[in-house]
Design a protein around this motif. Structure first.
Motif, PDB file in Angstrom:
ATOM      1  N   PHE A   1       0.810  -1.210   0.000  1.00 17.46           N
ATOM      2  CA  PHE A   1       0.000   0.000   0.000  1.00 17.46           C
ATOM      3  C   PHE A   1       0.850   1.269   0.000  1.00 17.46           C
ATOM      4  CE2 PHE A   1      -2.455  -3.412   1.835  1.00 17.46           C
ATOM      5  CZ  PHE A   1      -3.634  -3.329   1.123  1.00 17.46           C
ATOM      6  N   GLU A   2       2.141   1.114   0.038  1.00 19.08           N
ATOM      7  CA  GLU A   2       2.999   2.284  -0.028  1.00 19.08           C
ATOM      8  C   GLU A   2       2.900   2.929  -1.408  1.00 19.08           C
ATOM      9  OE1 GLU A   2       6.744   0.450   0.943  1.00 19.08           O
ATOM     10  OE2 GLU A   2       6.681   1.291   2.951  1.00 19.08           O
ATOM     11  N   LEU A   3       3.260   4.186  -1.469  1.00 22.06           N
ATOM     12  CA  LEU A   3       3.308   4.854  -2.762  1.00 22.06           C
ATOM     13  C   LEU A   3       4.424   4.251  -3.604  1.00 22.06           C
ATOM     14  CD1 LEU A   3       2.927   8.561  -1.563  1.00 22.06           C
ATOM     15  CD2 LEU A   3       1.137   7.003  -2.320  1.00 22.06           C
ATOM     16  N   SER A   4       4.293   4.345  -4.904  1.00 29.74           N
ATOM     17  CA  SER A   4       5.326   3.817  -5.784  1.00 29.74           C
ATOM     18  C   SER A   4       6.630   4.575  -5.576  1.00 29.74           C
ATOM     19  CB  SER A   4       4.882   3.936  -7.248  1.00 29.74           C
ATOM     20  OG  SER A   4       4.855   5.301  -7.650  1.00 29.74           O
ATOM     21  N   TYR A   5       7.719   3.948  -5.954  1.00 32.63           N
ATOM     22  CA  TYR A   5       9.027   4.598  -5.821  1.00 32.63           C
ATOM     23  C   TYR A   5       9.060   5.894  -6.615  1.00 32.63           C
ATOM     24  CZ  TYR A   5      14.021   5.501  -6.280  1.00 32.63           C
ATOM     25  OH  TYR A   5      15.250   6.094  -6.282  1.00 32.63           O
TER      26      TYR A   5
ATOM     27  N   GLU B   1     -14.856  -0.554  -7.914  1.00 36.30           N
ATOM     28  CA  GLU B   1     -13.535  -0.519  -7.286  1.00 36.30           C
ATOM     29  C   GLU B   1     -12.671   0.505  -8.020  1.00 36.30           C
ATOM     30  OE1 GLU B   1     -13.230  -5.165  -5.862  1.00 36.30           O
ATOM     31  OE2 GLU B   1     -12.560  -4.642  -7.875  1.00 36.30           O
ATOM     32  N   TRP B   2     -12.176   1.485  -7.267  1.00 34.56           N
ATOM     33  CA  TRP B   2     -11.421   2.564  -7.882  1.00 34.56           C
ATOM     34  C   TRP B   2     -10.049   2.081  -8.340  1.00 34.56           C
ATOM     35  CZ3 TRP B   2     -13.036   7.511  -8.961  1.00 34.56           C
ATOM     36  CH2 TRP B   2     -14.326   7.828  -8.506  1.00 34.56           C
ATOM     37  N   CYS B   3      -9.751   2.394  -9.594  1.00 29.47           N
ATOM     38  CA  CYS B   3      -8.455   2.037 -10.187  1.00 29.47           C
ATOM     39  C   CYS B   3      -7.736   3.337 -10.523  1.00 29.47           C
ATOM     40  CB  CYS B   3      -8.663   1.200 -11.446  1.00 29.47           C
ATOM     41  SG  CYS B   3      -7.135   0.674 -12.247  1.00 29.47           S
ATOM     42  N   GLU B   4      -6.504   3.473 -10.068  1.00 32.21           N
ATOM     43  CA  GLU B   4      -5.744   4.693 -10.330  1.00 32.21           C
ATOM     44  C   GLU B   4      -4.704   4.457 -11.422  1.00 32.21           C
ATOM     45  OE1 GLU B   4      -2.214   4.982  -7.112  1.00 32.21           O
ATOM     46  OE2 GLU B   4      -4.226   5.219  -6.246  1.00 32.21           O
ATOM     47  N   PHE B   5      -4.582   5.447 -12.293  1.00 36.00           N
ATOM     48  CA  PHE B   5      -3.624   5.422 -13.396  1.00 36.00           C
ATOM     49  C   PHE B   5      -2.659   6.590 -13.186  1.00 36.00           C
ATOM     50  CE2 PHE B   5      -7.477   3.469 -14.793  1.00 36.00           C
ATOM     51  CZ  PHE B   5      -7.143   2.514 -15.745  1.00 36.00           C
TER      52      PHE B   5
ATOM     53  N   PHE C   1      -4.951  -1.059  -7.954  1.00 31.82           N
ATOM     54  CA  PHE C   1      -6.063  -0.950  -7.008  1.00 31.82           C
ATOM     55  C   PHE C   1      -5.494  -0.789  -5.606  1.00 31.82           C
ATOM     56  CE2 PHE C   1      -7.768  -3.595 -10.463  1.00 31.82           C
ATOM     57  CZ  PHE C   1      -8.922  -2.885 -10.775  1.00 31.82           C
ATOM     58  N   ARG C   2      -5.695   0.394  -5.018  1.00 32.93           N
ATOM     59  CA  ARG C   2      -5.236   0.577  -3.647  1.00 32.93           C
ATOM     60  C   ARG C   2      -6.099  -0.217  -2.671  1.00 32.93           C
ATOM     61  NH1 ARG C   2      -1.067   3.566  -2.304  1.00 32.93           N
ATOM     62  NH2 ARG C   2      -0.942   4.227  -4.462  1.00 32.93           N
ATOM     63  N   LYS C   3      -7.307  -0.565  -3.077  1.00 35.95           N
ATOM     64  CA  LYS C   3      -8.168  -1.410  -2.249  1.00 35.95           C
ATOM     65  C   LYS C   3      -7.483  -2.740  -1.955  1.00 35.95           C
ATOM     66  CE  LYS C   3     -12.597  -3.897  -2.412  1.00 35.95           C
ATOM     67  NZ  LYS C   3     -13.881  -4.061  -3.144  1.00 35.95           N
ATOM     68  N   TYR C   4      -6.842  -3.306  -2.972  1.00 39.26           N
ATOM     69  CA  TYR C   4      -6.171  -4.601  -2.823  1.00 39.26           C
ATOM     70  C   TYR C   4      -4.674  -4.462  -2.574  1.00 39.26           C
ATOM     71  CZ  TYR C   4     -10.470  -6.551  -4.773  1.00 39.26           C
ATOM     72  OH  TYR C   4     -11.774  -6.898  -4.996  1.00 39.26           O
ATOM     73  N   GLY C   5      -4.128  -3.267  -2.743  1.00 38.20           N
ATOM     74  CA  GLY C   5      -2.684  -3.111  -2.616  1.00 38.20           C
ATOM     75  C   GLY C   5      -1.957  -3.841  -3.729  1.00 38.20           C
TER      76      GLY C   5
ATOM     77  N   ASN D   1     -18.648  11.049  -9.138  1.00 37.03           N
ATOM     78  CA  ASN D   1     -18.219  11.819 -10.306  1.00 37.03           C
ATOM     79  C   ASN D   1     -17.062  12.770 -10.003  1.00 37.03           C
ATOM     80  OD1 ASN D   1     -18.431  12.424 -13.044  1.00 37.03           O
ATOM     81  ND2 ASN D   1     -19.731  14.199 -12.651  1.00 37.03           N
ATOM     82  N   SER D   2     -16.198  12.364  -9.095  1.00 32.31           N
ATOM     83  CA  SER D   2     -14.978  13.110  -8.783  1.00 32.31           C
ATOM     84  C   SER D   2     -14.056  12.134  -8.049  1.00 32.31           C
ATOM     85  CB  SER D   2     -15.289  14.318  -7.898  1.00 32.31           C
ATOM     86  OG  SER D   2     -14.176  15.176  -7.807  1.00 32.31           O
ATOM     87  N   PRO D   3     -12.744  12.192  -8.294  1.00 36.46           N
ATOM     88  CA  PRO D   3     -11.842  11.140  -7.803  1.00 36.46           C
ATOM     89  C   PRO D   3     -11.421  11.284  -6.337  1.00 36.46           C
ATOM     90  CG  PRO D   3     -10.599  12.718  -9.075  1.00 36.46           C
ATOM     91  CD  PRO D   3     -12.033  13.166  -9.148  1.00 36.46           C
ATOM     92  N   PHE D   4     -12.346  11.645  -5.453  1.00 35.23           N
ATOM     93  CA  PHE D   4     -12.017  11.774  -4.035  1.00 35.23           C
ATOM     94  C   PHE D   4     -11.355  10.512  -3.460  1.00 35.23           C
ATOM     95  CE2 PHE D   4     -14.843  15.436  -4.163  1.00 35.23           C
ATOM     96  CZ  PHE D   4     -14.287  16.292  -3.221  1.00 35.23           C
ATOM     97  N   PRO D   5     -11.898   9.295  -3.731  1.00 32.97           N
ATOM     98  CA  PRO D   5     -11.307   8.099  -3.113  1.00 32.97           C
ATOM     99  C   PRO D   5      -9.820   7.917  -3.400  1.00 32.97           C
ATOM    100  CG  PRO D   5     -13.464   7.575  -3.995  1.00 32.97           C
ATOM    101  CD  PRO D   5     -13.123   8.963  -4.484  1.00 32.97           C
ATOM    102  N   LEU D   6      -9.338   8.432  -4.526  1.00 27.70           N
ATOM    103  CA  LEU D   6      -7.931   8.236  -4.871  1.00 27.70           C
ATOM    104  C   LEU D   6      -7.002   9.153  -4.089  1.00 27.70           C
ATOM    105  CD1 LEU D   6      -8.094   7.735  -8.746  1.00 27.70           C
ATOM    106  CD2 LEU D   6      -8.262   6.047  -6.915  1.00 27.70           C
ATOM    107  N   VAL D   7      -7.454  10.338  -3.744  1.00 23.92           N
ATOM    108  CA  VAL D   7      -6.582  11.260  -3.010  1.00 23.92           C
ATOM    109  C   VAL D   7      -6.807  11.174  -1.502  1.00 23.92           C
ATOM    110  CG1 VAL D   7      -6.430  12.838  -4.953  1.00 23.92           C
ATOM    111  CG2 VAL D   7      -8.163  13.225  -3.203  1.00 23.92           C
TER     112      VAL D   7
END
Length: 859
Positions: free
Chosen positions: A316-320, A510-514, A521-525, A684-690
Motif C-alpha cells: 500500500f505504499e506509494l510507488s518509488y 472498485e477505484w483504479c488509479e492510473f 487498485f489501492r483497495k487490494y494493494g 463523479n470526482s476522484p475523491f477516493p484516490l486522493v
C-alpha cells in the motif's frame, strides 16, 4: 520493568521477541481496520476438510407437476479449481446423499465453501438455493453438523457435516499484504515430440484445470503423425496439486451436409492419461512416453520451473516514482506557499501541506471548465502549491493533453488553451470520413494483433484522439514520467472504476488509479508498472508482455460514459432505478445462528443464503443491467487470493447487506477480466484516490462541473468515507444553497486535524454575470451580454453529449471558471493557512513526544 526483563534475555532471544512484538502490533492494526504498508512473508499450515452432504428436507422443485430431482454442487475455489457434485436423487422432496468430499485448504486464505442445491432438468438445471459458508467457522479436530434453513416458512433445509483437522503436510510460506495472498506458482513447458499410431484427424488436448492457459489443442496431418514438435506451456497454483490431462480424440464425418458441415462431425474418444505436476523434477527437462490407450502412445518432453520474484507490486505504499516526486515537489510547494501566504520563513518539508486539485466529469464541458479553473490558479500563482492533479471523465482529457508538455505549469496556459479551443470549436464531421474509419480499423487490428483485448471503448478512444488532436497521437501514459521527474508539475492521477457487467456502479465499483509510474487498485494493494498495462498476469507473475497502448485507449476508458446500462440511464433520467427490477434480483439473507462466534472472531464472515431470481431474472438483468460496451482488460490480480483477515481492512465493507465484499469468491482476484469504465459511475470526482492515507492530503480543491447536483459528489464521498472510517468533513448545505449554489464553499473539521479541508466550487454563473473581474463591474452592453447565459437549460451548448462549441461559448465557459477561482482567492488562501498551521502543530507535537521519549530512555 519490561526493559529490565528484556535485558536479562540471551542475545539470540531478542530478535525472536522483537518479531513476536511486531507481529502482535501488526495484528492489532488489522483489528482496528488499518493495513500494513507493504508485503510480508508468513508461514501457515494446511488443513484437511471433509464435507459430508447428508440430506435435504421439504424441497419444492421448479416443476409443479413433479417432485424435485436434487443434487448439491460444492465449490471451494481456494482448494479446487473444479466444482464437485453429489449424485442426483430423483423424484424426492427429502433427498438423502451421505456423500463426503475432501479438500486440502491453506490456513492463510479466506476459504469460502458454496453449497448449491439444484433441481435436475433436461434443458438447464435450476438453482434452488446457495449457502455461502466461511470455513473459518470450524474448529479443528471437531465434527460440526449444520442445518441450513433454506426456507423457514416451508421448513426447507439442507443438512451438512464438516470435519476439519490440521494436515500432516508441512506448513508453507506465502506472501501477503494483509489483503491478498500469493501462492507459489509453477510453470510447465513442454513439447509433444512424436506419437505412435496417430492418424490424420487425431486431436490431442492438453489441459491443466485451474491453470492460466486452461487448455491447448494440437491437430495434425498425416505428415505430422510421427514428429509433432508442438510446444505448450501452463502456469498453475502449486498448492492445488495440479496435473496435466492428456486426451486423444478423433473427428469422424458421418454425413455429407455441405450447408451445415459441423452437424456431420462426431468426436470419438480414443484414450487419455494424467501426469501430476508434482511428479516432475524442478529445473530439469525430462522425456516421457505417455500411453493414452492400448494402441496410442505420445512422447513428450517437459520441464517444470517455480516462479520466485513477483512482477506485481504487492503493498500500500506509494510507488518509488511517486515518492521520489514528492521529495522534489515539497521544495517547490514550500517556496510557492511562502510567497502566496507572505511568510517570513520557508516551511520545512514536514510542514508543507499536501494540496490536491480534483476535476469532475462532464465531457467537453468538464474539460473546458477545468482549463479555466487551472488558468485561475495560475493567475493567482498557486499552481506550484498543488501536489496532486486528478480527474474523472472529461477532466482527464484536460489533464492528459496538458501533460504532453513536460513543463506546462510553468508556461502560460493560454498557449495550451488556444490549441484545445481550436479542437473543440472545429467540426467533427471528418472524424467519420472513409479515411479516418480506415485508420481506426487498422489501429484496432494492430491492437488485437499485439494481443490486447479490443472492445468498444478502444474505438471510442480513437474517436477522442481525433476530437482532441485532429491527428494521430502516439503519446503513452508512461511518457508523462518526464513531466514529474523534477517535481516541476503536480502529480497526475487518472481515475477509472472496475465494475461488474450486471451490477450498478452505485452498488459495486472498485477505484483504479492510473499514474505515470503505476496502475493499480489501492483497495487490494496491487499495482503494476504503467508500461505493463495490457499485459497478462497470473498469480503476480507476468505471463505475456504486451506493448503499452497509446493514451487514447486509456482516455476511452476514463471517459466511457456510454458504458451505462439501461437501469442507470433510467436512474439518471428519473432519479430512481427501474423499481420492478429489484423484485427479480437474487435475494441474499444472513442465516447465521452462531452469533457468539462472530464476537470472538471479527474476521469471520456470516453464513449467507442466496435465493436465485431464476431464468426470468437472468433474462431481464441481461437486458437492463448489462454493460455491453465496458472496457474489458486483462486482470493483473488474477490468481491471487483474499487473506483470511481481509474483512478487517477498511476498504472492504462486507457487513453491508449483499455487497460483493462479503463474497470473496466473486471479488476481482478470482475474475479473469477487469471491466474498467468512467469513474463517474461511482462518484463523479476522484475523491477516493486522493483520500488514501498514504497520500496524506491536507487540502482538496474540488471543482464540480455537473449542473444538476452541485453537491452530490460531496454527499457520495461522505457516505463512502463513513462506510470505511476515512476522515472527511461533515457536509452540511442549506436547502437554499442546494437550489441556488454560490461559487465556493469551505468544509473543515476544526476538532479533527486528520480531516482534509475541502474547498468546493460548483459550476455556477453567480456574480460573473455582474463582474468581469473580481470587484470590477460590467459596464457596457457588450460586456453584459458576454456573461448573460444560463448553464443548465435544455438547449444549452454545454450539454455533456455536445463535443463541439461555438468559439464564443468556449470563451465564456473558460472565463467563467477562471473568474470563479479568482473571485474566491481568500477562501483558498484561508484553507492553505489552516492546513499549514495544522502541519506545524503536528510537527511540534511529534517533536515534543520524541523528546520526552528520548529523555525517558536516557533516564
Amino acid at each position: 520493568m519490561f526493559r529490565a526483563a528484556v535485558s536479562r534475555l540471551p542475545g539470540r532471544a531478542l530478535p525472536a521477541l522483537a518479531a513476536v512484538f511486531l507481529w502482535k502490533k501488526e495484528k492489532g492494526r488489522e483489528r482496528r481496520g488499518t493495513r500494513p504498508r507493504s508485503w510480508r512473508k508468513e508461514i501457515h499450515p494446511y488443513y484437511n476438510l471433509s464435507v459430508t452432504v447428508l440430506r435435504a428436507q421439504n424441497i419444492h422443485g421448479v416443476d409443479v407437476l413433479s417432485e424435485a430431482d436434487c443434487y448439491v454442487q460444492l465449490q471451494l475455489p481456494t482448494a479446487s479449481p473444479l466444482p464437485n457434485r453429489t449424485k442426483v436423487i430423483y423424484n424426492s422432496s427429502d433427498p438423502e446423499w451421505n456423500e463426503t468430499f475432501h479438500y486440502r485448504i491453506h490456513g492463510a486464505v479466506k476459504n469460502i465453501l458454496e453449497l448449491t442445491l439444484c433441481d435436475r432438468d433436461l434443458m438447464l438445471d435450476d438453482k434452488l438455493a446457495s449457502v455461502v459458508f466461511d470455513v473459518g467457522n470450524l474448529k479443528p479436530g471437531k465434527t460440526t453438523r449444520r442445518v441450513f434453513k433454506l426456507n423457514p416458512k416451508d421448513k426447507e433445509a439442507l443438512e451438512v457435516e464438516f470435519y476439519l483437522e490440521e494436515s500432516e503436510d508441512p506448513p508453507t510460506e506465502i506472501i501477503t499484504n494483509g489483503v491478498l495472498v500469493v501462492h507459489p506458482c509453477v510453470s510447465v513447458e513442454g513439447r509433444i515430440k512424436k506419437g505412435e499410431n496417430l492418424e490424420k484427424g487425431n486431436l490431442v488436448k492438453l489441459s491443466v484445470p485451474g491453470s492460466y492457459e486452461k487448455q491447448t489443442c494440437v491437430s495434425f496431418t498425416q505428415s505430422q503423425a510421427q514428429e509433432l514438435g508442438t510446444p505448450f506451456v501452463f502456469h498453475a497454483d502449486r498448492d492445488m496439486n495440479p496435473h496435466i490431462d492428456v486426451c486423444l480424440q478423433k473427428t469422424l464425418h458421418v454425413g455429407q451436409d455441405d450447408l451445415a458441415p459441423e452437424l456431420d462431425k462426431k468426436t470419438l474418444h480414443l484414450g487419455n492419461c494424467s501426469v501430476p505436476i508434482s511428479s516432475l523434477p524442478s529445473g530439469q527437462e525430462i522425456e516421457m512416453n505417455l500411453p493414452l490407450s492400448k494402441n496410442h502412445i505420445i512422447n513428450m518432453k517437459m520441464k517444470k520451473e517455480s516462479s520466485q520474484e513477483l512482477d506485481l507490486r504487492l503493498g500500500f505504499e506509494l510507488s518509488y516514482g511517486e515518492k521520489e516526486f514528492l521529495e522534489k515537489r515539497k521544495k517547490v510547494v514550500a517556496q510557492s506557499l511562502t510567497e502566496a501566504l507572505d511568510l517570513i520563513t520557508v516551511p520545512n518539508a514536514d510542514e508543507v501541506p499536501v494540496v490536491a486539485v480534483l476535476g469532475s466529469g462532464g465531457g467537453t464541458r468538464a474539460m473546458t471548465s477545468f482549463y479555466g479553473s487551472l488558468l485561475g490558479l495560475q493567475d493567482l500563482q498557486l499552481l506550484d502549491i498543488v501536489t496532486y492533479l486528478s480527474g474523472v471523465s472529461g477532466s482527464t482529457w484536460c489533464i492528459s493533453t496538458l501533460y504532453e508538455d513536460p513543463n506546462w505549469s510553468h508556461e502560460d496556459l493560454q498557449h495550451s488553451i488556444s490549441k484545445v479551443r481550436k479542437s473543440v470549436t472545429s467540426s467533427k464531421a471528418l472524424a467519420f470520413s472513409a479515411e479516418r474509419i480506415r485508420y481506426w480499423s487498422q489501429e484496432l487490428v494492430a491492437l488485437e494483433r499485439d494481443g490486447h483485448k479490443v472492445n468498444f471503448s478502444d474505438l471510442w478512444g480513437l474517436m477522442l484522439e481525433y476530437f482532441l488532436h485532429q491527428k494521430d497521437n502516439p503519446a503513452k501514459l508512461s511518457d508523462q514520467q518526464e513531466c514529474v521527474c523534477r517535481g516541476q508539475n503536480p502529480y497526475p492521477i487518472y481515475a477509472g472504476v472496475n465494475v461488474r457487467l450486471n451490477i450498478s456502479g452505485g452498488d459495486f465499483a472498485e477505484w483504479c488509479e492510473f499514474t505515470p509510474h503505476e496502475i493499480g487498485f489501492r483497495k487490494y494493494g496491487a499495482f503494476i508498472r504503467t508500461e505493463d498495462f495490457g499485459s497478462e498476469f497470473f498469480m503476480g507473475h507476468l505471463i505475456h508482455r504486451r506493448k503499452e497502448p497509446k493514451i487514447c485507449y486509456l482516455q476511452g476508458v476514463w471517459g466511457s460514459a456510454f458504458a451505462a446500462n439501461l437501469d442507470e440511464i433510467w436512474s439518471r433520467a428519473s432519479g430512481t432505478g427501474i423499481r420492478w427490477l429489484s423484485s427479480l434480483t437474487d435475494v441474499i439473507r444472513v442465516i447465521d445462528d452462531c452469533r457468539r462466534l462472530h464476537f470472538r472472531d471479527p474476521f469471520r464472515l456470516q453464513t449467507r443464503l442466496v435465493m436465485p431470481g431464476g431464468i426470468v431474472s437472468d433474462l431481464f438483468n441481461d437486458v437492463f443491467k448489462s454493460r455491453f460496451t465496458a472496457g474489458e482488460r486483462y486482470n493483473f490480480t488474477r490468481g491471487l487470493y483474499l487473506y483470511k483477515h481481509y474483512v478487517g481492512v477498511r476498504e472492504f465493507v462486507p457487513w453491508k447487506g449483499n455487497h460483493l465484499d462479503a463474497f470473496p469468491n466473486l471479488l476481482t482476484p478470482m475474475e479473469e477480466n477487469l471491466y474498467l469504465v468512467d469513474g463517474g459511475f461511482s462518484i463523479n470526482s476522484p475523491f477516493p484516490l486522493v483520500l488514501q492515507p498514504e497520500r496524506d492530503v491536507d487540502v482538496i480543491l474540488s471543482f464540480n462541473y455537473s449542473w444538476n447536483a452541485p453537491f452530490e459528489v460531496l454527499h457520495l464521498t461522505a457516505k463512502y468515507c463513513r462506510e470505511r472510517d476515512i476522515p472527511f468533513p461533515n457536509i452540511t448545505v442549506s436547502e437554499e444553497d442546494e437550489k441556488q449554489p454560490k461559487e465556493c464553499y469551505l468544509f473543515m473539521d476544526a476538532d479533527n486535524p486528520r480531516t482534509p479541508i475541502v474547498v468546493h466550487f460548483p459550476l455556477v454563473n453567480d456574480t460573473f454575470c455582474a463582474y468581469k473581474a473580481p470587484g470590477v463591474l460590467r459596464e457596457t452592453e457588450e460586456e453584459k451580454s458576454n456573461a448573460d447565459f444560463v448553464l443548465g437549460v435544455k438547449d444549452s451548448p454545454y450539454r455533456t453529449k455536445n463535443f463541439t462549441y461555438e468559439p464564443n461559448d468556449f470563451d465564456q465557459l473558460l472565463e467563467l471558471n477562471r473568474y470563479n477561482v479568482l473571485n474566491n482567492q481568500k477562501q483558498i488562501l484561508s484553507a492553505l493557512k489552516a492546513a499549514l498551521d495544522r502541519r506545524k502543530s503536528k510537527v511540534t507535537k511529534s517533536w515534543m513526544k520524541n523528546k520526552k521519549k528520548h529523555e525517558a530512555l536516557s533516564f
